[in-house]
Design a protein around this motif. Structure first.
Motif, mmCIF file in Angstrom:
data_model
loop_
_atom_site.group_PDB
_atom_site.id
_atom_site.type_symbol
_atom_site.label_atom_id
_atom_site.label_comp_id
_atom_site.label_asym_id
_atom_site.label_seq_id
_atom_site.Cartn_x
_atom_site.Cartn_y
_atom_site.Cartn_z
ATOM 1 N N PHE A 47 -8.491 20.481 -3.070
ATOM 2 C CA PHE A 47 -7.661 19.660 -2.374
ATOM 3 C C PHE A 47 -6.059 20.010 -2.652
ATOM 4 C CE2 PHE A 47 -8.771 16.736 -5.400
ATOM 5 C CZ PHE A 47 -7.654 16.367 -5.845
ATOM 6 N N THR A 48 -5.285 19.909 -1.739
ATOM 7 C CA THR A 48 -4.038 19.977 -1.945
ATOM 8 C C THR A 48 -3.165 19.071 -1.093
ATOM 9 O OG1 THR A 48 -3.543 21.609 -0.037
ATOM 10 C CG2 THR A 48 -3.826 22.554 -2.085
ATOM 11 N N VAL A 49 -1.998 18.258 -1.898
ATOM 12 C CA VAL A 49 -1.306 17.355 -1.330
ATOM 13 C C VAL A 49 -0.318 17.751 -0.124
ATOM 14 C CG1 VAL A 49 0.532 15.639 -1.927
ATOM 15 C CG2 VAL A 49 -1.337 16.051 -3.634
ATOM 16 N N VAL A 50 -0.529 16.906 0.768
ATOM 17 C CA VAL A 50 0.388 17.477 1.990
ATOM 18 C C VAL A 50 1.358 16.239 1.992
ATOM 19 C CG1 VAL A 50 0.419 17.316 4.584
ATOM 20 C CG2 VAL A 50 -1.432 18.291 3.291
ATOM 21 N N PRO A 51 2.742 16.389 2.166
ATOM 22 C CA PRO A 51 3.920 15.470 2.270
ATOM 23 C C PRO A 51 3.774 14.490 3.372
ATOM 24 C CG PRO A 51 4.723 17.504 1.778
ATOM 25 C CD PRO A 51 3.516 17.890 2.062
ATOM 26 N N VAL A 52 3.824 13.137 3.119
ATOM 27 C CA VAL A 52 3.735 12.429 4.204
ATOM 28 C C VAL A 52 5.399 11.712 4.448
ATOM 29 C CG1 VAL A 52 3.060 10.039 5.149
ATOM 30 C CG2 VAL A 52 1.260 11.354 3.774
ATOM 31 N N ARG A 53 5.721 11.627 5.469
ATOM 32 C CA ARG A 53 7.102 11.073 5.633
ATOM 33 C C ARG A 53 6.864 10.001 6.773
ATOM 34 N NH1 ARG A 53 7.908 16.557 4.779
ATOM 35 N NH2 ARG A 53 9.733 17.000 3.257
ATOM 36 N N ILE A 54 7.477 8.875 6.401
ATOM 37 C CA ILE A 54 7.672 7.768 7.080
ATOM 38 C C ILE A 54 8.957 8.011 8.029
ATOM 39 C CG2 ILE A 54 7.632 5.326 7.424
ATOM 40 C CD1 ILE A 54 4.985 6.747 6.191
ATOM 41 N N TRP A 83 0.813 -1.018 0.005
ATOM 42 C CA TRP A 83 0.138 -0.051 0.006
ATOM 43 C C TRP A 83 0.873 0.877 0.036
ATOM 44 C CZ3 TRP A 83 -5.346 -0.252 -0.141
ATOM 45 C CH2 TRP A 83 -5.896 -1.426 0.168
ATOM 46 N N ASN A 84 0.289 2.242 -0.515
ATOM 47 C CA ASN A 84 0.924 3.675 -0.488
ATOM 48 C C ASN A 84 -0.137 4.558 0.202
ATOM 49 O OD1 ASN A 84 2.962 5.659 -0.806
ATOM 50 N ND2 ASN A 84 2.866 5.491 -2.837
ATOM 51 N N ILE A 85 0.308 5.654 0.700
ATOM 52 C CA ILE A 85 -0.657 6.668 1.227
ATOM 53 C C ILE A 85 -0.376 8.071 0.692
ATOM 54 C CG2 ILE A 85 1.120 7.107 3.213
ATOM 55 C CD1 ILE A 85 -1.552 7.066 5.104
ATOM 56 N N ARG A 86 -1.298 8.764 0.662
ATOM 57 C CA ARG A 86 -1.302 10.192 0.163
ATOM 58 C C ARG A 86 -1.854 11.038 1.274
ATOM 59 N NH1 ARG A 86 -1.413 11.075 -6.325
ATOM 60 N NH2 ARG A 86 0.875 10.117 -6.565
ATOM 61 N N SER A 87 -1.601 12.219 1.598
ATOM 62 C CA SER A 87 -2.297 13.011 2.563
ATOM 63 C C SER A 87 -2.835 14.309 2.016
ATOM 64 C CB SER A 87 -1.596 13.488 3.823
ATOM 65 O OG SER A 87 -1.969 14.182 4.710
ATOM 66 N N TYR A 88 -4.051 14.673 2.204
ATOM 67 C CA TYR A 88 -4.460 16.007 1.507
ATOM 68 C C TYR A 88 -5.142 16.787 2.729
ATOM 69 C CZ TYR A 88 -4.381 13.043 -2.321
ATOM 70 O OH TYR A 88 -3.930 12.043 -3.423
ATOM 71 N N GLN A 89 -4.893 18.138 2.219
ATOM 72 C CA GLN A 89 -5.470 19.183 3.137
ATOM 73 C C GLN A 89 -7.060 19.553 2.099
ATOM 74 O OE1 GLN A 89 -3.612 20.077 6.166
ATOM 75 N NE2 GLN A 89 -5.727 20.409 6.355
ATOM 76 N N ILE A 90 -7.940 19.584 2.618
ATOM 77 C CA ILE A 90 -9.301 19.570 1.926
ATOM 78 C C ILE A 90 -10.023 20.962 2.457
ATOM 79 C CG2 ILE A 90 -11.699 18.859 1.221
ATOM 80 C CD1 ILE A 90 -10.159 16.041 1.417
ATOM 81 N N SER A 91 -10.408 21.666 1.430
ATOM 82 C CA SER A 91 -11.282 23.048 1.823
ATOM 83 C C SER A 91 -12.606 23.057 0.678
ATOM 84 C CB SER A 91 -10.401 24.263 1.732
ATOM 85 O OG SER A 91 -11.269 25.325 1.814
ATOM 86 N N GLY A 92 -13.518 22.721 0.958
ATOM 87 C CA GLY A 92 -14.667 22.438 -0.052
ATOM 88 C C GLY A 92 -14.421 21.416 -1.133
#
Length: 144
Positions: free
Chosen positions: A131-138, A119-128
């Motif tokens: 959406f914009t991508v938020v970096p995920v760091r393991i 699996w992979n993961i992506r994170s987003y900041q959502i407004s209405g």
């Protein structure tokens, strides 16, 4: 609000295991922490009868929120899987995400989804509807 989501590696492993065990249905949960770094992961039962939607079990959600408050953590992210894609928020995700300061994290398969670590993961900041991508760091668990 942190500009990154830092997942400790054992939390990332736990989330992937949850996604694999829940496959082919969507799974969901909360990532709790401080200053953009995970401190605890709360897998929550998906009560939706549909394979492509999630609704968090109200009792488990309430218990998780109480634990987050009692530990002075914040909700760093709400995670769920898209077992059949896509890796970005669906229209339902955009319409139902009511917490603009909380990141939406989407897991998606990069191999056999029944196998953890595929699996992979992506994170987003959502407004209405945006959406914009938020970096995920393991991050390694050292210095936790």
């Amino acid at each position: 609000m942190s500009s990154n989501l830092n997942l400790l590696s054992h939390h990332w492993q736990e989330i992937q295991k949850h996604a694999s065990q829940g496959y082919p249905r969507e799974i969901c949960g909360l990532i709790a922490g401080n200053q953009g770094t995970s401190r605890y992961v709360f897998p929550i039962i998906n009560t939706s009868m549909q394979t492509d939607r999630f609704f968090m079990d109200p009792r488990e959600l309430l218990a998780a929120l109480e634990a987050i408050e009692n530990n002075a953590w914040e909700i760093e992210g709400i995670y769920h899987s898209h077992p059949h894609g896509p890796e970005y928020p669906s229209h339902a995700d955009l319409n139902e995400h009511l917490y603009p300061t909380v990141k939406m994290c989407i897991l998606y398969p990069i191999g056999d989804p029944a196998i953890p670590h595929h699996w992979n993961i992506r994170s987003y900041q959502i407004s209405g509807e945006r959406f914009t991508v938020v970096p995920v760091r393991i991050k390694t668990d050292e210095g936790e």
